[in-house]
Design a protein around this motif. Structure first.
Motif, PDB file in Angstrom:
ATOM      1  N   UNK A  24     -10.590   0.529  -6.799  1.00 46.53           N
ATOM      2  CA  UNK A  24      -9.226  -0.009  -6.904  1.00 46.53           C
ATOM      3  C   UNK A  24      -8.259   1.046  -7.424  1.00 46.53           C
ATOM      4  N   UNK A  25      -8.679   1.798  -8.432  1.00 48.39           N
ATOM      5  CA  UNK A  25      -7.859   2.883  -8.953  1.00 48.39           C
ATOM      6  C   UNK A  25      -7.613   3.924  -7.872  1.00 48.39           C
ATOM      7  N   UNK A  26      -8.642   4.261  -7.114  1.00 54.90           N
ATOM      8  CA  UNK A  26      -8.518   5.241  -6.039  1.00 54.90           C
ATOM      9  C   UNK A  26      -7.489   4.793  -5.003  1.00 54.90           C
ATOM     10  N   UNK A  27      -7.594   3.554  -4.550  1.00 53.72           N
ATOM     11  CA  UNK A  27      -6.656   3.027  -3.552  1.00 53.72           C
ATOM     12  C   UNK A  27      -5.229   3.043  -4.110  1.00 53.72           C
ATOM     13  N   UNK A  28      -5.064   2.634  -5.358  1.00 48.08           N
ATOM     14  CA  UNK A  28      -3.746   2.658  -5.992  1.00 48.08           C
ATOM     15  C   UNK A  28      -3.187   4.084  -6.027  1.00 48.08           C
ATOM     16  N   UNK A  29      -4.025   5.043  -6.407  1.00 48.12           N
ATOM     17  CA  UNK A  29      -3.570   6.438  -6.490  1.00 48.12           C
ATOM     18  C   UNK A  29      -3.238   7.006  -5.116  1.00 48.12           C
ATOM     19  N   UNK A  30      -3.980   6.622  -4.095  1.00 48.97           N
ATOM     20  CA  UNK A  30      -3.671   7.056  -2.728  1.00 48.97           C
ATOM     21  C   UNK A  30      -2.283   6.569  -2.335  1.00 48.97           C
ATOM     22  N   UNK A  31      -2.036   5.281  -2.558  1.00 45.26           N
ATOM     23  CA  UNK A  31      -0.733   4.711  -2.203  1.00 45.26           C
ATOM     24  C   UNK A  31       0.395   5.328  -3.023  1.00 45.26           C
ATOM     25  N   UNK A  32       0.156   5.539  -4.307  1.00 45.95           N
ATOM     26  CA  UNK A  32       1.162   6.155  -5.174  1.00 45.95           C
ATOM     27  C   UNK A  32       1.455   7.590  -4.740  1.00 45.95           C
ATOM     28  N   UNK A  33       0.423   8.350  -4.471  1.00 48.70           N
ATOM     29  CA  UNK A  33       0.586   9.730  -4.046  1.00 48.70           C
ATOM     30  C   UNK A  33       1.336   9.809  -2.715  1.00 48.70           C
ATOM     31  N   UNK A  90       6.821  15.089   9.032  1.00 50.92           N
ATOM     32  CA  UNK A  90       6.376  14.001   9.904  1.00 50.92           C
ATOM     33  C   UNK A  90       4.888  14.127  10.241  1.00 50.92           C
ATOM     34  N   UNK A  91       4.425  15.355  10.456  1.00 49.45           N
ATOM     35  CA  UNK A  91       2.999  15.579  10.723  1.00 49.45           C
ATOM     36  C   UNK A  91       2.162  15.221   9.495  1.00 49.45           C
ATOM     37  N   UNK A  92       2.661  15.519   8.309  1.00 50.23           N
ATOM     38  CA  UNK A  92       1.936  15.164   7.082  1.00 50.23           C
ATOM     39  C   UNK A  92       1.838  13.645   6.939  1.00 50.23           C
ATOM     40  N   UNK A  93       2.921  12.940   7.221  1.00 55.41           N
ATOM     41  CA  UNK A  93       2.878  11.474   7.151  1.00 55.41           C
ATOM     42  C   UNK A  93       1.896  10.899   8.177  1.00 55.41           C
ATOM     43  N   UNK A  94       1.906  11.457   9.393  1.00 53.13           N
ATOM     44  CA  UNK A  94       0.958  11.006  10.418  1.00 53.13           C
ATOM     45  C   UNK A  94      -0.482  11.294   9.989  1.00 53.13           C
ATOM     46  N   UNK A  95      -0.693  12.442   9.381  1.00 53.76           N
ATOM     47  CA  UNK A  95      -2.023  12.802   8.888  1.00 53.76           C
ATOM     48  C   UNK A  95      -2.454  11.851   7.780  1.00 53.76           C
ATOM     49  N   UNK A 126      -3.587   8.784   9.293  1.00 59.46           N
ATOM     50  CA  UNK A 126      -4.911   9.038   9.862  1.00 59.46           C
ATOM     51  C   UNK A 126      -6.005   8.997   8.810  1.00 59.46           C
ATOM     52  N   UNK A 127      -5.721   9.558   7.641  1.00 60.55           N
ATOM     53  CA  UNK A 127      -6.694   9.539   6.540  1.00 60.55           C
ATOM     54  C   UNK A 127      -7.007   8.098   6.136  1.00 60.55           C
ATOM     55  N   UNK A 128      -5.985   7.286   6.061  1.00 63.24           N
ATOM     56  CA  UNK A 128      -6.195   5.873   5.704  1.00 63.24           C
ATOM     57  C   UNK A 128      -7.052   5.182   6.763  1.00 63.24           C
ATOM     58  N   UNK A 129      -6.806   5.474   8.030  1.00 61.77           N
ATOM     59  CA  UNK A 129      -7.611   4.887   9.100  1.00 61.77           C
ATOM     60  C   UNK A 129      -9.073   5.287   9.011  1.00 61.77           C
ATOM     61  N   UNK A 130      -9.325   6.560   8.744  1.00 61.55           N
ATOM     62  CA  UNK A 130     -10.701   7.034   8.601  1.00 61.55           C
ATOM     63  C   UNK A 130     -11.373   6.338   7.423  1.00 61.55           C
ATOM     64  N   UNK A 131     -10.657   6.240   6.314  1.00 66.01           N
ATOM     65  CA  UNK A 131     -11.224   5.620   5.114  1.00 66.01           C
ATOM     66  C   UNK A 131     -11.496   4.128   5.324  1.00 66.01           C
ATOM     67  N   UNK A 132     -10.582   3.440   5.972  1.00 61.55           N
ATOM     68  CA  UNK A 132     -10.745   1.988   6.166  1.00 61.55           C
ATOM     69  C   UNK A 132     -11.871   1.655   7.129  1.00 61.55           C
TER      70      UNK A 132
END
Length: 133
Positions: free
Chosen positions: A10-19, A106-111, A114-120
C-alpha cells in the motif's frame, strides 16, 4: 516480514502515485517556464519520495517468491523505470529546447503509464499484452 506485505505494498502504490503526480505537475509547469518546479524543497522532496519508493520496491522484492518474476515482467518494469528517469531528467532541464523537453515530458508520462500496466498485469507487455484469460 511477509506479515507486513499489505502495508508495504500500500505504501509502495501510494508513493508511485505521489511521485508520478509530482512529476506531472512539476514537468508541466516547467514547460510553461515556471520557476517553482525547480525549487530546492520540491527537488529534494521528489528525491526523498523516490528513495522511499525504491526502498519499498526492495522490500517487496525480497518478500515475494522468485517464481512470481519468471515471465520477465519485473525486468521490463525496471527497464521502463530507467527510461522514465532519463526522460524526466531531460524534461526538467531548462537549457534544453522546449520541443525536446515537451517530447521527453510526454514520453515520460507514457512510460509511467506503461510501468503501471506492467505492474498491474504482471506481464512484460503491460497494457499491450494480449488478453490474459
Amino acid at each position: 516480514m511477509i506479515e507486513f506485505y499489505p502495508q508495504i505494498k500500500s505504501l509502495h502504490v501510494f508513493l508511485v502515485l505521489l511521485s508520478g503526480a509530482l512529476f506531472a505537475l512539476r514537468g508541466g509547469a516547467a514547460l510553461l517556464d515556471a520557476r517553482w518546479p525547480r525549487h530546492t524543497v520540491l527537488r529534494y522532496g521528489s528525491y526523498t519520495i523516490d528513495t522511499f519508493l525504491l526502498t519499498s520496491v526492495a522490500m517487496l522484492a525480497t518478500m515475494l517468491p522468485r517464481g512470481m518474476f519468471a515471465n520477465g515482467w519485473l525486468a521490463m518494469k525496471l527497464a521502463y523505470v530507467v527510461v522514465y528517469i532519463l526522460l524526466g531528467v531531460v524534461a526538467m532541464r531548462p537549457a534544453i529546447p522546449r520541443k525536446t523537453r515537451t517530447f521527453c515530458y510526454l514520453a515520460a508520462l507514457a512510460t509511467f503509464i506503461g510501468i503501471i500496466g506492467i505492474a498491474r498485469l504482471h506481464h512484460p507487455w503491460g497494457w499491450l499484452a494480449p488478453h490474459l484469460s
